[in-house]
Design a protein around this motif. Structure first.
Motif, PDB file in Angstrom:
ATOM      1  N   ARG A  63       0.829  -1.201   0.000  1.00 49.80           N
ATOM      2  CA  ARG A  63       0.000   0.000   0.000  1.00 49.80           C
ATOM      3  C   ARG A  63       0.879   1.273   0.000  1.00 49.80           C
ATOM      4  N   ALA A  64       1.990   1.245   0.781  1.00 52.59           N
ATOM      5  CA  ALA A  64       2.887   2.405   0.814  1.00 52.59           C
ATOM      6  C   ALA A  64       3.543   2.624  -0.540  1.00 52.59           C
ATOM      7  N   ALA A  70       1.833   6.828  -6.773  1.00 56.32           N
ATOM      8  CA  ALA A  70       0.774   7.768  -7.164  1.00 56.32           C
ATOM      9  C   ALA A  70       1.236   9.214  -6.977  1.00 56.32           C
ATOM     10  N   LYS A  71       1.903   9.514  -5.856  1.00 53.96           N
ATOM     11  CA  LYS A  71       2.406  10.869  -5.623  1.00 53.96           C
ATOM     12  C   LYS A  71       3.473  11.254  -6.637  1.00 53.96           C
ATOM     13  N   ALA A  72       4.358  10.298  -6.935  1.00 54.38           N
ATOM     14  CA  ALA A  72       5.408  10.586  -7.911  1.00 54.38           C
ATOM     15  C   ALA A  72       4.821  10.851  -9.292  1.00 54.38           C
ATOM     16  N   TYR A  76       5.059  14.335 -11.283  1.00 54.55           N
ATOM     17  CA  TYR A  76       5.633  14.338 -12.631  1.00 54.55           C
ATOM     18  C   TYR A  76       4.701  15.025 -13.623  1.00 54.55           C
ATOM     19  N   GLN A  77       3.413  14.742 -13.538  1.00 53.66           N
ATOM     20  CA  GLN A  77       2.452  15.386 -14.429  1.00 53.66           C
ATOM     21  C   GLN A  77       2.410  16.902 -14.188  1.00 53.66           C
ATOM     22  N   LYS A  78       2.515  17.296 -12.926  1.00 48.41           N
ATOM     23  CA  LYS A  78       2.507  18.724 -12.593  1.00 48.41           C
ATOM     24  C   LYS A  78       3.742  19.426 -13.133  1.00 48.41           C
TER      25      LYS A  78
END
Length: 244
Positions: A63-64, A70-72, A76-78
């Protein structure tokens, strides 16, 4: 025919941690006992708990990892969107006077010395050394300006205070003149310096003369003669006496 007795040895029970006789009757009797059954139940429950804890740890780790990925991916998209915005010329500066610094990747205001991050909306101040909100950043700039103004005014007023002090020319010195030195070991100008032996010399209470042995008397005479020889040798070098 003669029969021989052969030892069968003992068997180790891993659940009860004891040795039992290595025969079918003893083994069956021990396995049907209450102590052995309780130990087997405890071992099975412990193994089940360990397997559940291990499985739970594996699920938490998975899960971690999913959250980190997901955060990475979101970051990256931002970053891709911000880079595309900068390439297209779409700037989001907070106001006039802000210039985009390509070296640091932030907007910089030369008048205040602040840096602005368009992604987070925070400001960086050199005086604070960290990213803060807009209110805290401009407050630190005002405080630094007031400190600089106060230091400049104090520097300009310092020479005037120095010139206001009157200079004493001639006449007796103001205040009390100390003629006696504060340090008894330090001589007054024009008087010979007392020796440390004379200052620290203590008077004998009985007043009787000190008995000096022949060896001490001979040593004192030799010391006095050596001192005179040194004085005679150094008189011409000091320029106090004429040698002609």
């Amino acid at each position: 025919m003669t029969e021989y007795w052969v030892s069968q040895g003992n068997k180790w029970c891993d659940f009860c941690k004891i040795y039992i006789a290595n025969n079918s009757f003893s083994i069956r009797t021990h396995e049907l006992g209450k102590r052995h059954k309780d130990n087997v139940t405890k071992r099975l429950s412990t193994m089940q708990k360990e397997s559940e804890a291990k499985e739970k740890e594996q699920q938490q780790a998975a899960r971690a990892l999913q959250q980190i990925e997901a955060k990475a991916k979101k970051s990256y998209q931002k970053d891709l969107e911000n880079n595309q915005r900068n390439v297209d010329g779409d700037t989001s500066a907070p106001g006039d006077g802000w210039v985009f610094d390509s070296a640091s990747g932030y907007y910089h205001d030369k008048s205040t010395g602040l840096y602005y991050d368009s992604n987070s909306g925070f400001y960086y101040s050199d005086s604070l050394g960290k990213w803060v909100t807009q209110e805290e950043a401009y407050k630190s700039v005002q405080i630094s300006k007031t400190d600089i103004g106060q230091s400049s005014t104090s520097q300009t007023k310092a020479p005037a205070a120095e010139t206001a002090v009157p200079a004493i020319k001639g006449g007796p010195a103001p205040g009390r003149v100390v003629t006696k030195p504060l340090n008894p070991m330090r001589p007054i100008k024009g008087t010979p310096a007392p020796s440390a032996v004379a200052v620290n010399k203590r008077k004998r209470e009985d007043g009787k003369p000190k008995v000096i042995s022949k060896e001490e008397e001979a040593a004192l005479k030799a010391r006095e003669a050596a001192r005179k020889r040194v004085e005679d040798r150094e008189k011409p070098l000091m320029g106090l006496y004429k040698t002609y």
